[in-house]
Design a protein around this motif. Structure first.
Motif, PDB file in Angstrom:
ATOM      1  N   ARG A 159       7.431  -1.545   3.750  1.00 14.76           N
ATOM      2  CA  ARG A 159       6.867  -2.899   3.720  1.00 14.76           C
ATOM      3  C   ARG A 159       5.631  -2.986   4.613  1.00 14.76           C
ATOM      4  O   ARG A 159       4.578  -3.463   4.185  1.00 14.76           O
ATOM      5  CB  ARG A 159       7.909  -3.931   4.151  1.00 14.76           C
ATOM      6  CG  ARG A 159       7.398  -5.369   4.115  1.00 14.76           C
ATOM      7  CD  ARG A 159       8.416  -6.361   4.648  1.00 14.76           C
ATOM      8  NE  ARG A 159       9.020  -5.958   5.911  1.00 14.76           N
ATOM      9  CZ  ARG A 159       8.428  -6.002   7.111  1.00 14.76           C
ATOM     10  NH1 ARG A 159       7.191  -6.417   7.219  1.00 14.76           N
ATOM     11  NH2 ARG A 159       9.071  -5.627   8.196  1.00 14.76           N
ATOM     12  N   VAL A 160       5.734  -2.500   5.835  1.00 17.97           N
ATOM     13  CA  VAL A 160       4.598  -2.545   6.760  1.00 17.97           C
ATOM     14  C   VAL A 160       3.465  -1.660   6.250  1.00 17.97           C
ATOM     15  O   VAL A 160       2.290  -2.046   6.277  1.00 17.97           O
ATOM     16  CB  VAL A 160       5.035  -2.147   8.186  1.00 17.97           C
ATOM     17  CG1 VAL A 160       3.841  -2.082   9.127  1.00 17.97           C
ATOM     18  CG2 VAL A 160       6.093  -3.115   8.713  1.00 17.97           C
ATOM     19  N   MET A 165       1.791  -3.363   3.234  1.00 22.72           N
ATOM     20  CA  MET A 165       1.007  -4.510   3.658  1.00 22.72           C
ATOM     21  C   MET A 165      -0.348  -4.054   4.198  1.00 22.72           C
ATOM     22  O   MET A 165      -1.387  -4.636   3.876  1.00 22.72           O
ATOM     23  CB  MET A 165       1.734  -5.320   4.734  1.00 22.72           C
ATOM     24  CG  MET A 165       0.914  -6.533   5.176  1.00 22.72           C
ATOM     25  SD  MET A 165       1.602  -7.471   6.552  1.00 22.72           S
ATOM     26  CE  MET A 165       1.476  -6.302   7.879  1.00 22.72           C
ATOM     27  N   TYR A 221       7.502  -3.962  -1.486  1.00 24.43           N
ATOM     28  CA  TYR A 221       6.219  -4.503  -1.934  1.00 24.43           C
ATOM     29  C   TYR A 221       6.252  -6.019  -2.057  1.00 24.43           C
ATOM     30  O   TYR A 221       5.281  -6.695  -1.717  1.00 24.43           O
ATOM     31  CB  TYR A 221       5.780  -3.877  -3.268  1.00 24.43           C
ATOM     32  CG  TYR A 221       4.435  -4.396  -3.692  1.00 24.43           C
ATOM     33  CD1 TYR A 221       3.272  -3.946  -3.073  1.00 24.43           C
ATOM     34  CD2 TYR A 221       4.317  -5.389  -4.667  1.00 24.43           C
ATOM     35  CE1 TYR A 221       2.033  -4.454  -3.424  1.00 24.43           C
ATOM     36  CE2 TYR A 221       3.080  -5.907  -5.020  1.00 24.43           C
ATOM     37  CZ  TYR A 221       1.945  -5.434  -4.394  1.00 24.43           C
ATOM     38  OH  TYR A 221       0.711  -5.951  -4.719  1.00 24.43           O
ATOM     39  N   ALA A 224       5.642  -7.206   1.349  1.00 24.59           N
ATOM     40  CA  ALA A 224       4.310  -6.783   1.803  1.00 24.59           C
ATOM     41  C   ALA A 224       3.227  -7.659   1.190  1.00 24.59           C
ATOM     42  O   ALA A 224       2.266  -8.048   1.872  1.00 24.59           O
ATOM     43  CB  ALA A 224       4.079  -5.318   1.437  1.00 24.59           C
ATOM     44  N   GLU A 238       3.281 -11.070   2.909  1.00 25.52           N
ATOM     45  CA  GLU A 238       2.792 -10.952   4.283  1.00 25.52           C
ATOM     46  C   GLU A 238       1.290 -10.690   4.319  1.00 25.52           C
ATOM     47  O   GLU A 238       0.586 -11.232   5.176  1.00 25.52           O
ATOM     48  CB  GLU A 238       3.548  -9.859   5.025  1.00 25.52           C
ATOM     49  CG  GLU A 238       4.987 -10.251   5.315  1.00 25.52           C
ATOM     50  CD  GLU A 238       5.788  -9.134   5.948  1.00 25.52           C
ATOM     51  OE1 GLU A 238       5.193  -8.183   6.490  1.00 25.52           O
ATOM     52  OE2 GLU A 238       7.024  -9.227   5.912  1.00 25.52           O
ATOM     53  N   ASN A 277       4.019  -3.376  -7.404  1.00 21.17           N
ATOM     54  CA  ASN A 277       3.418  -2.366  -6.536  1.00 21.17           C
ATOM     55  C   ASN A 277       2.425  -1.487  -7.308  1.00 21.17           C
ATOM     56  O   ASN A 277       2.809  -0.781  -8.229  1.00 21.17           O
ATOM     57  CB  ASN A 277       4.537  -1.502  -5.942  1.00 21.17           C
ATOM     58  CG  ASN A 277       4.023  -0.443  -5.010  1.00 21.17           C
ATOM     59  OD1 ASN A 277       2.853  -0.421  -4.649  1.00 21.17           O
ATOM     60  ND2 ASN A 277       4.901   0.451  -4.608  1.00 21.17           N
TER      61      ASN A 277
END
Length: 156
Positions: free
Chosen positions: A67-68, A71, A120, A123, A126, A142
Protein backbone atom coordinates in the motif's frame (compact mmCIF):
# COMPACT_ATOMS: atom_id res chain seq x y z
CA UNK A 1 -9.91 -15.26 35.90
CA UNK A 2 -10.77 -18.90 35.46
CA UNK A 3 -10.27 -21.00 38.56
CA UNK A 4 -10.37 -24.47 37.07
CA UNK A 5 -7.28 -26.57 37.67
CA UNK A 6 -5.31 -28.39 35.00
CA UNK A 7 -2.90 -31.25 35.39
CA UNK A 8 0.36 -31.19 33.40
CA UNK A 9 2.22 -34.23 32.12
CA UNK A 10 4.37 -34.20 35.24
CA UNK A 11 1.24 -34.36 37.40
CA UNK A 12 1.60 -30.83 38.77
CA UNK A 13 -1.61 -28.89 39.10
CA UNK A 14 -1.94 -25.21 38.32
CA UNK A 15 -4.88 -22.88 37.99
CA UNK A 16 -5.65 -22.13 34.35
CA UNK A 17 -5.38 -18.52 33.27
CA UNK A 18 -8.35 -17.16 31.37
CA UNK A 19 -7.63 -16.05 27.80
CA UNK A 20 -9.93 -13.02 28.08
CA UNK A 21 -8.66 -11.85 31.47
CA UNK A 22 -4.86 -11.89 31.13
CA UNK A 23 -3.66 -12.60 27.62
CA UNK A 24 0.06 -12.44 28.47
CA UNK A 25 -0.23 -14.90 31.35
CA UNK A 26 -2.44 -17.14 29.22
CA UNK A 27 0.08 -17.13 26.35
CA UNK A 28 3.01 -17.94 28.64
CA UNK A 29 1.00 -20.73 30.23
CA UNK A 30 0.07 -22.22 26.85
CA UNK A 31 3.71 -22.08 25.68
CA UNK A 32 4.84 -23.85 28.84
CA UNK A 33 2.23 -26.57 28.36
CA UNK A 34 3.33 -27.14 24.77
CA UNK A 35 6.98 -27.41 25.83
CA UNK A 36 6.01 -29.87 28.58
CA UNK A 37 3.93 -31.93 26.18
CA UNK A 38 0.80 -31.26 28.26
CA UNK A 39 -1.37 -31.10 25.18
CA UNK A 40 -4.51 -32.23 26.98
CA UNK A 41 -4.27 -29.10 29.14
CA UNK A 42 -4.08 -26.69 26.20
CA UNK A 43 -6.78 -24.15 25.46
CA UNK A 44 -6.87 -25.59 21.94
CA UNK A 45 -9.52 -23.33 20.42
CA UNK A 46 -7.83 -20.11 21.49
CA UNK A 47 -4.34 -21.38 20.67
CA UNK A 48 -5.53 -22.29 17.16
CA UNK A 49 -7.16 -18.87 16.75
CA UNK A 50 -3.96 -17.11 17.82
CA UNK A 51 -1.86 -19.13 15.38
CA UNK A 52 -4.28 -18.29 12.55
CA UNK A 53 -4.12 -14.65 13.63
CA UNK A 54 -0.33 -14.71 13.25
CA UNK A 55 -0.75 -15.91 9.67
CA UNK A 56 -3.26 -13.15 8.92
CA UNK A 57 -0.85 -10.64 10.45
CA UNK A 58 1.87 -11.65 7.98
CA UNK A 59 -0.50 -11.09 5.04
CA UNK A 60 -1.47 -7.74 6.54
CA UNK A 61 2.22 -6.74 6.74
CA UNK A 62 2.65 -7.63 3.07
CA UNK A 63 -0.45 -5.68 2.05
CA UNK A 64 0.66 -2.68 4.13
CA UNK A 65 4.10 -2.55 2.53
CA UNK A 66 2.51 -2.75 -0.93
CA UNK A 67 0.00 0.00 0.00
CA UNK A 68 2.73 2.48 0.95
CA UNK A 69 4.84 1.48 -2.04
CA UNK A 70 1.96 1.85 -4.50
CA UNK A 71 0.93 5.19 -3.02
CA UNK A 72 4.43 6.54 -3.58
CA UNK A 73 4.51 5.16 -7.12
CA UNK A 74 1.22 6.94 -7.85
CA UNK A 75 2.57 10.18 -6.38
CA UNK A 76 5.78 9.77 -8.38
CA UNK A 77 3.88 9.27 -11.63
CA UNK A 78 1.28 11.99 -11.08
CA UNK A 79 3.44 14.71 -9.51
CA UNK A 80 6.80 14.60 -11.27
CA UNK A 81 7.54 18.19 -10.24
CA UNK A 82 7.34 17.23 -6.55
CA UNK A 83 9.55 14.14 -6.59
CA UNK A 84 11.94 13.95 -3.65
CA UNK A 85 14.65 11.72 -2.28
CA UNK A 86 12.24 10.99 0.57
CA UNK A 87 9.79 9.41 -1.88
CA UNK A 88 12.61 7.42 -3.43
CA UNK A 89 13.77 6.24 0.00
CA UNK A 90 10.22 5.18 0.90
CA UNK A 91 9.98 3.13 -2.31
CA UNK A 92 13.29 1.42 -1.50
CA UNK A 93 12.26 0.75 2.11
CA UNK A 94 8.85 -0.65 1.22
CA UNK A 95 10.33 -2.92 -1.43
CA UNK A 96 12.66 -4.26 1.25
CA UNK A 97 9.71 -4.80 3.61
CA UNK A 98 7.90 -6.78 0.89
CA UNK A 99 11.01 -8.91 0.36
CA UNK A 100 11.43 -9.45 4.11
CA UNK A 101 7.83 -10.60 4.56
CA UNK A 102 8.11 -12.99 1.59
CA UNK A 103 11.43 -14.31 2.94
CA UNK A 104 9.88 -14.92 6.37
CA UNK A 105 6.68 -16.42 4.92
CA UNK A 106 7.41 -17.81 1.43
CA UNK A 107 3.87 -19.14 1.04
CA UNK A 108 2.71 -15.51 0.73
CA UNK A 109 4.48 -15.30 -2.62
CA UNK A 110 1.43 -16.96 -4.16
CA UNK A 111 -0.79 -14.23 -2.68
CA UNK A 112 1.10 -11.21 -4.03
CA UNK A 113 -1.56 -10.41 -6.67
CA UNK A 114 -4.27 -10.49 -3.99
CA UNK A 115 -2.18 -8.31 -1.68
CA UNK A 116 -1.42 -5.72 -4.35
CA UNK A 117 -5.04 -5.53 -5.52
CA UNK A 118 -6.21 -4.95 -1.97
CA UNK A 119 -3.36 -2.55 -1.21
CA UNK A 120 -3.98 -0.51 -4.34
CA UNK A 121 -7.50 0.45 -3.26
CA UNK A 122 -6.07 2.13 -0.16
CA UNK A 123 -3.02 3.52 -1.96
CA UNK A 124 -5.22 5.21 -4.53
CA UNK A 125 -7.34 6.94 -1.87
CA UNK A 126 -4.30 7.95 0.16
CA UNK A 127 -2.50 9.32 -2.90
CA UNK A 128 -5.54 11.44 -3.76
CA UNK A 129 -5.85 12.73 -0.20
CA UNK A 130 -2.14 13.49 0.13
CA UNK A 131 -1.69 15.14 -3.26
CA UNK A 132 -5.02 16.91 -3.62
CA UNK A 133 -5.39 15.29 -7.03
CA UNK A 134 -8.97 14.09 -7.65
CA UNK A 135 -9.44 10.38 -6.95
CA UNK A 136 -10.86 9.83 -10.45
CA UNK A 137 -7.44 10.80 -11.88
CA UNK A 138 -5.92 7.59 -10.56
CA UNK A 139 -6.81 4.31 -12.32
CA UNK A 140 -9.49 2.31 -10.49
CA UNK A 141 -7.45 -0.89 -10.72
CA UNK A 142 -3.76 -1.33 -10.07
CA UNK A 143 -1.87 -0.31 -13.22
CA UNK A 144 1.44 -1.76 -12.05
CA UNK A 145 2.44 -5.39 -12.68
CA UNK A 146 4.34 -7.13 -9.89
CA UNK A 147 7.69 -6.95 -11.66
CA UNK A 148 7.32 -3.19 -12.15
CA UNK A 149 6.34 -2.68 -8.51
CA UNK A 150 9.48 -4.41 -7.33
CA UNK A 151 12.01 -3.63 -10.09
CA UNK A 152 11.17 -0.37 -11.84
CA UNK A 153 13.98 2.15 -11.67
CA UNK A 154 13.26 5.53 -10.10
CA UNK A 155 15.68 8.38 -10.69
CA UNK A 156 15.51 11.99 -9.61
Amino acid sequence: MSTHVTRTRTGDTAPATDYDTDFHAWAMEQAKRIREGAFEALDRENVAEEIESLGREQFSKLRSAYRVLLMHMLKWDHQPEKRTRSWLLTIVQQRQKVEDVITDSPSLKSRREEATASAYRGARKEAAAETGIPLRTFPETNPYPLDEIMERAFDL
